[in-house]
Design a protein around this motif. Structure first.
Motif, short mmCIF file in Angstrom:
data_model
loop_
_atom_site.label_atom_id
_atom_site.label_comp_id
_atom_site.label_asym_id
_atom_site.label_seq_id
_atom_site.Cartn_x
_atom_site.Cartn_y
_atom_site.Cartn_z
N ILE A 222 -21.73 37.86 49.53
CA ILE A 222 -20.71 38.08 50.55
C ILE A 222 -21.27 37.72 51.93
O ILE A 222 -20.63 36.97 52.70
N CYS A 235 -13.30 39.41 46.58
CA CYS A 235 -14.17 39.76 45.45
C CYS A 235 -13.31 40.16 44.26
O CYS A 235 -12.35 40.93 44.41
N ILE A 251 -19.69 45.84 48.51
CA ILE A 251 -18.92 45.57 49.74
C ILE A 251 -19.34 46.55 50.83
O ILE A 251 -19.58 46.16 51.98
N VAL A 282 -13.09 41.61 54.13
CA VAL A 282 -13.74 41.49 52.82
C VAL A 282 -12.92 42.37 51.87
O VAL A 282 -12.80 43.58 52.09
#
Length: 339
Positions: A222, A235, A251, A282
């Protein structure tokens, strides 16, 4: 404005449009506001059911419906919204670009609660395309007090009630997790779904990693995509509560601010939304996005593409209307899902 018998109205000035409706043929004005009534007009007015009409009288405390409609337009019309001309106290608003349609719900309620005027919109929070009809406004009476329109301005507040936020040109990355995919035991079919949905908004996948259920490796992937200046990272896999599901932890370890892990939407309860300190999202997508036609992802995607932050309150509000009925023929977004 004064009411008088039509047969006595020769030489008077109409203060509103006179509409004729012929079922299945036409609907439109036979005379416009400001028309000076002629003797030959009397039979036409009677033929459309106007035994009495309103003629114009100046009154410094009142506004004609079309003049008031312009004020109502200005209350509504924000960025990237076009407006038509007033007709019979009505104005229609349309999108002048592709984007996310936003509505000040509380302001809209306050104005509509005043009475004698109305604003009807499509549902905010959804994608619109250039030329789409967004809203219609109308002044109910033929004339309205200036004081009433001042009250409408106050009720609406200092900002327009509606705007369209243009979609951005997005470059994004996908991190696919799961030992079954990483070791080739099953084929990755999730990424194709994401690419298809993102392509509807012109977004381009610029990076893709397939990883085992290793939170440290997922975090590195990431961060690597963010270092490539991608606008968003999505994701997939590992979003449940099983021991091997490590994606939420990964995350969190990026330093992202978790807005919510979980959403009151079915399909999509295990959705995770977070933002980096610079505002880039994210996102953890639950498995249902891979196989269900419409999910939480469809509800939040327009906001993500437009760059409009999604709050925990916004996600919580999706509970009412957040249950997809999985109709045999899907008509989303022209249905109740997310509304």
């Amino acid at each position: 404005m004064k009411k008088m018998r039509t047969v006595d109205a020769v030489g008077q000035v109409l203060c509103h449009d006179i509409t004729q409706i012929i079922r299945g043929v036409s609907k439109g004005p036979v005379f416009r506001k400001g028309h000076i009534i002629q003797p030959e007009d009397i039979p036409v007015l009677l033929s459309v059911g106007k035994e009495q009409i309103y003629i114009w009288e100046n009154n410094e405390h009142m506004l004609h419906e079309n003049d008031a409609a312009i004020i109502l337009r200005d209350i509504c019309q924000g960025r990237h919204i076009a407006a038509g001309e007033p007709k019979e106290g009505k104005i229609e608003l349309t999108a002048d670009c592709d984007g996310l349609f936003l509505v000040d719900t509380q302001g809209l309620y306050r104005v509509n609660a005043l009475g004698q005027m109305m604003i009807a919109t499509r549902h905010g929070g959804f994608a619109v395309r250039k030329g789409d009809r967004l809203a219609g406004t109308r002044i109910i009476p033929l004339v309205i007090e200036k004081e009433k329109m001042e009250a409408a301005k106050q009720a609406a507040g200092s900002q327009p009630l509606m705007q369209v936020v243009p979609f951005r040109n997005i470059r994004y990355g996908v991190v696919t997790t799961g030992s079954e995919v990483f070791h080739g035991r099953i084929k990755d079919t999730f990424t194709d779904v994401i690419v298809s949905k993102m392509a509807e908004f012109g977004a381009v996948m610029a990076a893709h990693d397939i990883l085992d259920d290793d939170p440290a490796a997922i975090t590195r992937a990431i961060n690597g995509m963010l270092e490539q200046h991608l606008d968003m990272v999505l994701c997939t896999g590992g979003m449940s509560v099983d021991p091997d599901d490590q994606t939420p932890l990964a995350i969190k370890n990026t330093g992202a601010r978790i807005v919510s892990y979980g959403a009151p939407v079915l399909p999509g309860a295990m959705f995770l939304l977070s933002y980096m300190t610079d505002g880039r999202p994210v996102v953890g997508l639950p498995g249902c996005v891979m196989y269900a036609r419409r999910t939480i992802f469809d509800l939040v995607l327009p906001s993500l593409i437009a760059g409009v932050p999604i709050t925990a309150d916004r996600l919580a509000s999706l509970g009412e209307g957040g249950y997809c009925l999985n109709c045999p023929v899907c008509t989303f977004p022209n249905c109740g899902f997310g509304k």
